[in-house]
Motif scaffolding. Structure first.
Motif, PDB file in Angstrom:
ATOM      1  N   VAL A   1     -13.330  37.676 -11.340  1.00 41.15           N
ATOM      2  CA  VAL A   1     -12.272  36.685 -11.132  1.00 41.15           C
ATOM      3  C   VAL A   1     -10.918  37.370 -11.028  1.00 41.15           C
ATOM      4  O   VAL A   1      -9.882  36.717 -11.076  1.00 41.15           O
ATOM      5  CB  VAL A   1     -12.231  35.606 -12.233  1.00 41.15           C
ATOM      6  CG1 VAL A   1     -13.486  34.781 -12.218  1.00 41.15           C
ATOM      7  CG2 VAL A   1     -12.001  36.220 -13.600  1.00 41.15           C
ATOM      8  N   GLY A   2     -10.935  38.690 -10.893  1.00 43.12           N
ATOM      9  CA  GLY A   2      -9.693  39.394 -10.589  1.00 43.12           C
ATOM     10  C   GLY A   2      -8.845  39.720 -11.797  1.00 43.12           C
ATOM     11  O   GLY A   2      -7.621  39.744 -11.699  1.00 43.12           O
ATOM     12  N   ILE A   3      -9.474  39.964 -12.931  1.00 48.92           N
ATOM     13  CA  ILE A   3      -8.693  40.365 -14.100  1.00 48.92           C
ATOM     14  C   ILE A   3      -8.789  41.885 -14.232  1.00 48.92           C
ATOM     15  O   ILE A   3      -9.882  42.436 -14.362  1.00 48.92           O
ATOM     16  CB  ILE A   3      -9.179  39.639 -15.364  1.00 48.92           C
ATOM     17  CG1 ILE A   3      -8.717  38.191 -15.278  1.00 48.92           C
ATOM     18  CG2 ILE A   3      -8.644  40.314 -16.618  1.00 48.92           C
ATOM     19  CD1 ILE A   3      -9.196  37.325 -16.373  1.00 48.92           C
TER      20      ILE A   3
ATOM     21  N   GLN B   1      -6.153  30.761 -16.099  1.00 49.65           N
ATOM     22  CA  GLN B   1      -6.990  29.952 -15.226  1.00 49.65           C
ATOM     23  C   GLN B   1      -8.153  30.798 -14.711  1.00 49.65           C
ATOM     24  O   GLN B   1      -9.265  30.320 -14.559  1.00 49.65           O
ATOM     25  CB  GLN B   1      -6.151  29.366 -14.082  1.00 49.65           C
ATOM     26  CG  GLN B   1      -6.801  28.210 -13.360  1.00 49.65           C
ATOM     27  CD  GLN B   1      -7.111  27.023 -14.260  1.00 49.65           C
ATOM     28  OE1 GLN B   1      -7.985  27.097 -15.116  1.00 49.65           O
ATOM     29  NE2 GLN B   1      -6.387  25.928 -14.090  1.00 49.65           N
ATOM     30  N   ARG B   2      -7.916  32.076 -14.483  1.00 50.33           N
ATOM     31  CA  ARG B   2      -9.002  32.962 -14.072  1.00 50.33           C
ATOM     32  C   ARG B   2     -10.059  33.068 -15.175  1.00 50.33           C
ATOM     33  O   ARG B   2     -11.262  33.058 -14.899  1.00 50.33           O
ATOM     34  CB  ARG B   2      -8.459  34.363 -13.760  1.00 50.33           C
ATOM     35  CG  ARG B   2      -7.690  34.404 -12.450  1.00 50.33           C
ATOM     36  CD  ARG B   2      -6.965  35.721 -12.309  1.00 50.33           C
ATOM     37  NE  ARG B   2      -6.015  35.667 -11.210  1.00 50.33           N
ATOM     38  CZ  ARG B   2      -6.306  36.039  -9.963  1.00 50.33           C
ATOM     39  NH1 ARG B   2      -7.500  36.495  -9.674  1.00 50.33           N
ATOM     40  NH2 ARG B   2      -5.415  35.937  -9.014  1.00 50.33           N
TER      41      ARG B   2
ATOM     42  N   ILE C   1     -12.094  29.994 -15.193  1.00 47.51           N
ATOM     43  CA  ILE C   1     -13.059  29.994 -14.091  1.00 47.51           C
ATOM     44  C   ILE C   1     -14.220  30.930 -14.420  1.00 47.51           C
ATOM     45  O   ILE C   1     -15.389  30.601 -14.190  1.00 47.51           O
ATOM     46  CB  ILE C   1     -12.363  30.401 -12.772  1.00 47.51           C
ATOM     47  CG1 ILE C   1     -11.390  29.290 -12.352  1.00 47.51           C
ATOM     48  CG2 ILE C   1     -13.385  30.632 -11.666  1.00 47.51           C
ATOM     49  CD1 ILE C   1     -10.488  29.640 -11.196  1.00 47.51           C
ATOM     50  N   ALA C   2     -13.901  32.084 -15.020  1.00 50.94           N
ATOM     51  CA  ALA C   2     -14.973  33.008 -15.409  1.00 50.94           C
ATOM     52  C   ALA C   2     -15.935  32.335 -16.379  1.00 50.94           C
ATOM     53  O   ALA C   2     -17.159  32.484 -16.275  1.00 50.94           O
ATOM     54  CB  ALA C   2     -14.380  34.265 -16.036  1.00 50.94           C
TER      55      ALA C   2
ATOM     56  N   GLN D   1      -3.396  32.382  -4.844  1.00 51.64           N
ATOM     57  CA  GLN D   1      -4.384  33.353  -5.322  1.00 51.64           C
ATOM     58  C   GLN D   1      -5.616  32.680  -5.907  1.00 51.64           C
ATOM     59  O   GLN D   1      -6.753  33.095  -5.666  1.00 51.64           O
ATOM     60  CB  GLN D   1      -3.763  34.255  -6.399  1.00 51.64           C
ATOM     61  CG  GLN D   1      -2.659  35.152  -5.881  1.00 51.64           C
ATOM     62  CD  GLN D   1      -1.887  35.792  -7.024  1.00 51.64           C
ATOM     63  OE1 GLN D   1      -2.308  35.728  -8.176  1.00 51.64           O
ATOM     64  NE2 GLN D   1      -0.755  36.402  -6.703  1.00 51.64           N
ATOM     65  N   ILE D   2      -5.373  31.629  -6.704  1.00 50.35           N
ATOM     66  CA  ILE D   2      -6.499  30.943  -7.340  1.00 50.35           C
ATOM     67  C   ILE D   2      -7.379  30.277  -6.271  1.00 50.35           C
ATOM     68  O   ILE D   2      -8.608  30.313  -6.334  1.00 50.35           O
ATOM     69  CB  ILE D   2      -6.012  29.904  -8.370  1.00 50.35           C
ATOM     70  CG1 ILE D   2      -5.227  30.591  -9.494  1.00 50.35           C
ATOM     71  CG2 ILE D   2      -7.152  29.083  -8.928  1.00 50.35           C
ATOM     72  CD1 ILE D   2      -6.047  31.356 -10.484  1.00 50.35           C
TER      73      ILE D   2
ATOM     74  N   LEU E   1      -9.472  32.829  -4.780  1.00 49.31           N
ATOM     75  CA  LEU E   1     -10.528  33.226  -5.706  1.00 49.31           C
ATOM     76  C   LEU E   1     -11.688  32.236  -5.646  1.00 49.31           C
ATOM     77  O   LEU E   1     -12.856  32.625  -5.544  1.00 49.31           O
ATOM     78  CB  LEU E   1      -9.959  33.283  -7.128  1.00 49.31           C
ATOM     79  CG  LEU E   1     -10.979  33.432  -8.232  1.00 49.31           C
ATOM     80  CD1 LEU E   1     -11.668  34.779  -8.150  1.00 49.31           C
ATOM     81  CD2 LEU E   1     -10.319  33.265  -9.593  1.00 49.31           C
TER      82      LEU E   1
ATOM     83  N   MET F   1      -3.584  33.985 -15.148  1.00 52.00           N
ATOM     84  CA  MET F   1      -4.660  34.769 -15.767  1.00 52.00           C
ATOM     85  C   MET F   1      -5.591  33.869 -16.585  1.00 52.00           C
ATOM     86  O   MET F   1      -6.806  34.020 -16.570  1.00 52.00           O
ATOM     87  CB  MET F   1      -4.055  35.828 -16.690  1.00 52.00           C
ATOM     88  CG  MET F   1      -3.521  37.017 -15.955  1.00 52.00           C
ATOM     89  SD  MET F   1      -4.854  37.847 -15.095  1.00 52.00           S
ATOM     90  CE  MET F   1      -3.974  39.189 -14.368  1.00 52.00           C
TER      91      MET F   1
ATOM     92  N   THR G   1      -4.703  23.993  -9.926  1.00 56.42           N
ATOM     93  CA  THR G   1      -3.493  24.761  -9.619  1.00 56.42           C
ATOM     94  C   THR G   1      -2.221  23.954  -9.773  1.00 56.42           C
ATOM     95  O   THR G   1      -1.132  24.452  -9.510  1.00 56.42           O
ATOM     96  CB  THR G   1      -3.551  25.286  -8.166  1.00 56.42           C
ATOM     97  OG1 THR G   1      -3.683  24.176  -7.293  1.00 56.42           O
ATOM     98  CG2 THR G   1      -4.698  26.232  -7.973  1.00 56.42           C
TER      99      THR G   1
END
Lengths: 340, 311, 290, 312
Positions: free
Chosen positions: A133-135, A155-156, A159-160, A186-187, A190, A153, A176
């Protein structure tokens, strides 16, 4: 025609509030197909969140499914009772992401403890998910508390967590709205990436038509607890049929002409405690027909994928001129069709 | 077909939608409706009203006795001590022959009076200090320090100390309880004020040049009416309990001023003799009825006043 | 800690001065109470620093107060701690149970208990417990050091207020937590109710709960004054009542000081616990030092 | 829209700080300068936490300015000012708030809410006159005068926002700061409020400062736009110029991310990420430069050179 993954038919959801009964969903029907992104659009109180919450059995304690069915994997979810049954679906088959990432995580737990998995293999999986998720630096982030993350972050992370049990359907409830536009982009990216990678089916709830245009393959427009129009993204944006959809589109400043007033809807949505006669939108509708005040419009099929609940589509109805913005958009529809 | 006729554009004024837009919700209306649904609370309210009215009119009813008169036997001219409840003395007499019925109602009057006086004082000072503390940032530091000092000492202890220093009387009671009683109230009010202080509507008022005093009275206090009433309702049983406590440790009112604390204390001394327990039970029951009623009612009211519980 | 303590002692030093009129002139002079207040205050602190709390005047004339109080402390401590332990364990259990069964009859029953204990003056229910429970259960009515059975009732009575307090707070905070978004998420990811309750709700409810520990401690102190005299326990509470009835100023003052210190200490512990349970507070402090 | 060259409002080197306990004050706004001309709509755009609201609040004097000057018709209005000026400024500068649910006093009737400013400035002779002024303001925003005796909770979000506009309007202001006036309204109601603001501007020659995070709304309603990032202005230009020729990388990034309610355009758009590290300000400090007439941008000499080339 493809078989729908999840199918809702003639659903009624009611809530009891201090002795009065509120009908939040009034006969909604909707099909969800595997792999698509369905956006549900509507203003606050239109029932979009309630509708999707009923797919995972998370209606508030005072709410219940009064009629209709929710068919998923050969079962009728509307008949599910008790947490035991729901837990076979919730999180595992259908996962949900909520609006506000700032309150969606337990402030006293590290990220590690938020994932429903345990053990060494689980840790590896969790770290893998976080990086997906892009962390950045997921090994370190894994042991941090939510307050050490920024909104995007978090929110990522949320989602994870939703992805951790590899669900088939991901419901994103305004994920969002609380974020800045750059983070929002970005979200959205993703979610789209995860969707192709995992062959996810996504239901996206929002009131922002810009976001809808970005993510949706199909759009359902909700008003006062019912789905008034549903079609592919192109059909809704370029060939809208329901006067409410017209109003939504033509009231957008992005589509308006500078210096000229925007199209605006007067009044307020109806009181859902009261019984609604005819078309719920009629009192605010400048294109209302007399019959709108008497009889509820049925669903009129516009194309195999497009239907709308408005008497304007009845052959007996007079032809009306839609607002200028809509005509402008329709030109694009025709153009697009010609290109094909 | 008749329906055909309906397929014409409706000639209705869309502006009507504007008029139908508002709801008929009213804050106090909803509060009262929700409160009325709580039957226990309504019952307590009724009970309290009856008790209050009765204690007020009791001395003027026929055939009532003086609470301090010592009754003597017609024949022996000795004190009618510890006469059990009966037709003559409804609640019996105490150890020196005073009529318990009259003493209980007189005591209820005293105790309720003390309770209401203390509660009013505490709530009043609590509101004043609490709003200043919460709203006027310059005072915040000073008041926080004062609060830390006062709150660190058990209030029971301060109360005991003050009552100990002064001569036993009703005013001593009120002062002892009033010295620290406002502290938790002010703290509570402060928390509430801080919650609503920076809401946008207060900023809006400041933009319009509204003075601080007016913001407090028009924008902040009206929001606190329900919590203030709750605090008031809870302060009364608190004060009555404190009175009982002070009397118990020997700092109560002189015996010629009957109060519920006094009566319970008197009753306690005889409680080991089963037949005389009525002297403990009657005042205890009255105290409990009053305090429980206030408590239940206060909580029900604050629930009802909470907009989250409204439709 | 020190900053908090200082003004309190100042307050009491001041009190010294205000207590004076009750006493006779001669004693006043002897005690140096006619000196200007700042000298008194200095003397008071000076004595206090050496552990000297003054001597008793009436209760046991000319015996140092410290000597009178010292033997009483173990009794009060024993019962105080027992009551704390009881109220904490039972109170939390009751509160958690109520929160789980929210809206059903066990919750209503618990709430009635809380209302009853909070509303009815402690003296009243203490008396009735002593009166009727001793008869019903056959437990001894007065305390005696040799019979452990006689310790039960005082300890239980003393903990009643605490139980109600803890139950009420933990229930309220758990219900608050249950309404939060992250609980929705926890449920949406498929956690069972029991797990949500224990791994999220309970722990988070503990954070605000910790703030209320000291208050409940103070309630227990107030209760102990009653209970000790009711059951003739030779503790500080009973002593305080005796000292008051005999107007023994130094003794009252010393006891008041001890009780206040306990109160301050309780608050201090509350602060520490708060920092331990909430990572956000810890970080803020660490962040400042970085 | 007719825009005279009269400067109505001027902000010079404004700095706003927030003190958080004993720590160093947090600088929300640093060294910001701009002018607002009479009759125009000036937009202030930035993401959350950029300091845009702090600027607005400093201009209505809710937040104190820690440095710099705020001038209204050439007179300094921050810091200590005379009583008459204070009254004039209170009356002439008004604010419309973001959240119509939070910005009205729930315990007061609409009549009091709208008249609150009148009470403070004693701008009426008699009770009847005050009532008339309230009715007029309500009519002007499309509400019925009879609503004056109702409480705010009886109204919908859009109606409440219009009550907020009436509250500002009744003071006969010249300058209105609208702080995200539509972002917490439902989509269907936004247009109402935007139309209303535009209409009032024409009728009364009002000047607006429109604070927003939503560029699409800003493009529709403003004449000039300033973009703010982390407490600093990065670019200021005529609206159409800014949208056509965004210079600063932050502006470009912001513009690229705006969602467009048109699937074809939206799915084709390319997002330009912004990296604050891309500026090399270690040696050459940035300055506020007018690159082309009326188009200002923040940058150091090399960057400005580059921007000029891009425009040429």
């Amino acid at each position: 025609m493809k078989q729908p993954l999840l199918s809702v038919a003639d659903l009624y959801i009611k809530f009891s509030l201090r002795g009065r009964v509120l009908t939040a969903i009034r006969g909604a029907s909707l099909d969800l197909y595997a792999g698509e992104t369905l956006a549900i659009v509507g203003e606050s109180g239109s029932g979009k969140t309630v509708l999707t919450k009923s797919f995972v059995g998370m209606l508030d304690a005072n709410g219940w499914v009064d009629a209709g069915f929710i068919r998923f994997a050969g079962q009728d979810l509307a008949k599910y009772r008790g947490d035991g049954q729901w837990r076979t679906i919730r999180g595992k088959k259908i996962a949900m992401v909520f609006q506000d990432p700032m309150t969606a995580l337990n402030p006293l737990r590290t990220v590690e403890l938020h994932t429903p998995l345990r053990g060494m293999a689980a840790k590896d999986r969790a770290i893998e998910l976080l990086s997906q998720v892009g962390i950045a630096l997921p090994e370190q982030r894994y042991h941090q508390y939510p307050h050490e993350f920024s909104g995007g972050m978090r929110q990522r992370v949320v989602i994870a967590i939703a992805m951790s049990c590899s669900p088939q359907i991901l419901i994103c409830d305004e994920p969002t709205t609380a974020l800045d536009v750059t983070i929002q982009a970005q979200i959205l990216d993703l979610i789209r990436r995860l969707q192709t990678e995992y062959n996810l089916t996504v239901i996206y709830i929002t009131h922002d038509l810009g976001v809808v245009a970005n993510v949706a393959s199909r759009v359902a427009v909700m008003y006062a607890g019912e789905i008034v129009e549903c079609g592919t993204s192109r059909e809704i944006f370029y060939n809208a049929q329901h006067p409410y959809t017209w109003a939504l589109l033509s009231s957008l400043p992005q589509l308006g002409i500078k210096g000229q007033p925007l199209f605006s809807i007067r009044g307020t949505p109806p009181n859902l405690f009261a019984e609604i006669k005819g078309d719920a939108y009629a009192p605010r509708n400048s294109y209302a027909l007399e019959i709108d005040f008497v009889k509820r419009p049925p669903c009129f099929q516009v194309s195999p994928t497009h239907y709308a609940r408005t008497w304007l589509l009845d052959p007996r109805a007079p032809k009306v001129e839609p607002p200028a913005t809509i005509k402008h958009l329709r030109a694009k529809f025709v153009e697009g069709a010609l290109c094909k | 077909m008749e329906e055909q006729a309906l397929f014409v554009l409706a000639e209705r004024d869309v502006a009507d939608a504007e008029r139908s837009g508002y709801s008929d919700y009213s804050y106090w209306g909803s509060t009262i409706r929700v409160f009325m649904k709580n039957y226990a609370a309504v019952f307590c309210l009724g009970l309290l009203i009856v008790l209050l009215v009765f204690t007020m009119v009791q001395p003027y009813l026929p055939a009532q006795r003086d609470p301090n008169e010592i009754h003597l036997s017609q024949e022996t001219f000795r004190q009618l001590r510890n006469v059990r409840p009966g037709a003559e003395f409804w609640f019996g007499t105490n150890s020196i022959g005073q009529d318990l019925w009259a003493r209980i109602w007189s005591g209820t009057r005293t105790s309720l009076g003390i309770g209401i006086a203390v509660a009013s004082w505490n709530v009043l000072i609590g509101i004043i200090v609490g709003t200043l503390w919460g709203y006027v940032r310059k005072l915040e530091r000073v008041l926080t320090e004062v609060y830390n000092v006062l709150d660190n000492i058990p209030s029971t202890i301060i109360m005991t100390l003050i009552a100990y220093m002064l001569r036993p009387s009703i005013s001593t009671m009120v002062i002892a309880m009033g010295v620290t009683g406002w502290v938790p109230v002010s703290r509570f009010i402060r928390t509430q004020v801080i919650i609503i202080r920076d809401r946008e509507y207060n900023l809006a008022s400041r933009c319009l040049g509204t003075s601080t005093g007016r913001i407090i009275t028009r924008n902040i206090l009206p929001y606190l009416v329900s919590v203030i009433m709750l605090r008031f309702a809870l302060a009364i049983p608190g004060a009555i309990a404190s009175e009982v406590f002070l009397t118990y440790i020997g700092l109560g009112l002189p015996l010629h001023i009957p109060s519920l604390g006094n009566l319970i204390n008197e009753g306690r001394q005889l409680m080991m003799i089963p037949v005389m327990r009525y002297q403990l039970i009657f005042p205890s029951v009255v105290v409990s009825l009053i305090t429980i009623s206030f408590y239940v009612m206060g909580n029900a009211f604050s629930d009802a006043a909470d907009p989250r519980n409204h439709v | 800690m020190l900053m908090r303590l200082m003004p309190i002692e100042g307050y009491f030093g001041d009190d010294f001065d205000r207590l004076a009129p009750v006493q006779r002139e001669a004693i006043l002079q002897k005690m140096g109470l006619l000196d200007p207040w700042h000298i008194q205050l200095a003397n008071f602190y000076h004595d206090l620093a050496r552990g000297d709390l003054g001597t008793s005047i009436i209760f046991r004339p000319n015996v140092p107060v410290a000597e009178i109080i010292a033997p009483k402390i173990p009794y009060s401590l024993k019962f105080g701690l027992a009551a704390m332990a009881l109220s904490l364990s039972l109170g939390l259990l009751l509160g958690i149970f109520q929160a789980r069964e929210k809206g059903k009859w066990p919750d209503a029953l618990g709430t009635s208990y809380v209302i009853f204990i909070n509303a009815v003056p402690a003296a009243v229910y203490f008396l009735f417990i002593q009166l009727y429970l001793t008869q019903l259960s056959g437990l001894p009515i007065l305390y005696s050091p040799e019979r452990p059975l006689s310790w039960i009732l005082p300890a239980v009575s003393m903990s009643l207020g605490g139980i109600a307090g803890y139950a009420m707070w933990i229930r309220r905070f758990m219900v608050d937590e249950l309404n939060k978004d992250y609980i929705k998420l926890a449920r949406a990811k498929g956690l069972s109710n029991t797990r949500v309750m224990f791994s999220h709700v309970l722990r988070n409810a503990f954070v605000p709960m910790v703030q209320h520990l000291p208050t409940t401690l103070l309630m227990t102190i107030a209760g102990s004054i009653f209970i000790e005299s009711l059951y003739s326990i030779p503790g500080m509470g009973g002593l305080l009542i005796d000292a008051i009835s005999r107007q023994d100023n130094p003794l009252v003052q010393a006891l008041v000081l001890i009780y206040s210190t306990i109160g301050v200490f309780g608050l201090f512990i509350g602060d520490i616990l708060m920092a331990i349970t909430d990572p956000r507070i810890k970080l803020e402090k660490a962040g400042g030092a970085r | 829209m007719q825009v005279s060259k009269e400067v109505l409002m001027e902000v010079k080197n404004l700095r706003v700080e927030f003190k958080g306990g004993s720590k160093k004050p947090f600088v929300a706004v640093d060294d910001i300068s701009f002018k607002i001309y009479r009759g125009e709509t000036f937009g202030l755009v930035g993401e959350s936490g950029s300091g845009k609201t702090s600027i607005g609040r400093a201009m209505v004097r809710i937040n104190e300015a820690a440095g710099g000057e705020i001038l209204f018709k050439g007179q300094r209005i921050n810091g200590l000012i005379s009583k008459e000026l204070d009254r004039e400024v209170t009356q002439k500068i008004q604010m419309i708030f973001q959240d119509p649910m939070a910005s009205l006093n729930e315990r007061a009737k609409v009549d009091y809410i709208v008249a609150e400013g009148l009470y403070n400035t004693k701008a009426y002779q008699s009770e009847a006159e005050r009532k008339a002024m309230v009715s007029q303001a309500l009519l002007a925003v499309g509400l019925l005068p009879e609503f004056a005796s109702r409480f705010p909770h009886e109204f919908s979000g859009g109606q409440r926002q219009r009550i907020g506009v009436a509250r500002a309007l009744v003071m006969q202001p010249e300058f209105i700061i609208a702080d995200e006036p539509i972002s917490s309204l439902d989509v269907s109601i936004r247009a109402q409020v935007l139309n209303l603001l535009a209409e009032l501007q024409q009728q009364r020659n009002l000047t607006y400062m429109f604070i927003a995070h939503d560029l699409s709304v800003v493009r529709f309603i403003t004449d000039r736009v300033a973009v703010i990032n982390r407490g600093q202005l990065v670019e200021l230009a005529d609206t159409e110029d800014l949208f056509a020729n965004p210079l600063h990388p932050y502006t470009r990034s912001l513009l690229s991310a705006v969602p467009i309610p048109d699937p074809a355009l939206e799915q084709a758009k390319v997002i330009i990420p912004y990296d604050p590290q891309s500026h090399d300000y270690a040696v050459h400090k940035p300055s506020w430069v007018e690159v082309t007439p009326k188009h200002f941008v923040l940058g150091n000499a090399t960057e400005i050179q580059e921007y000029r080339q891009r425009l040429a």
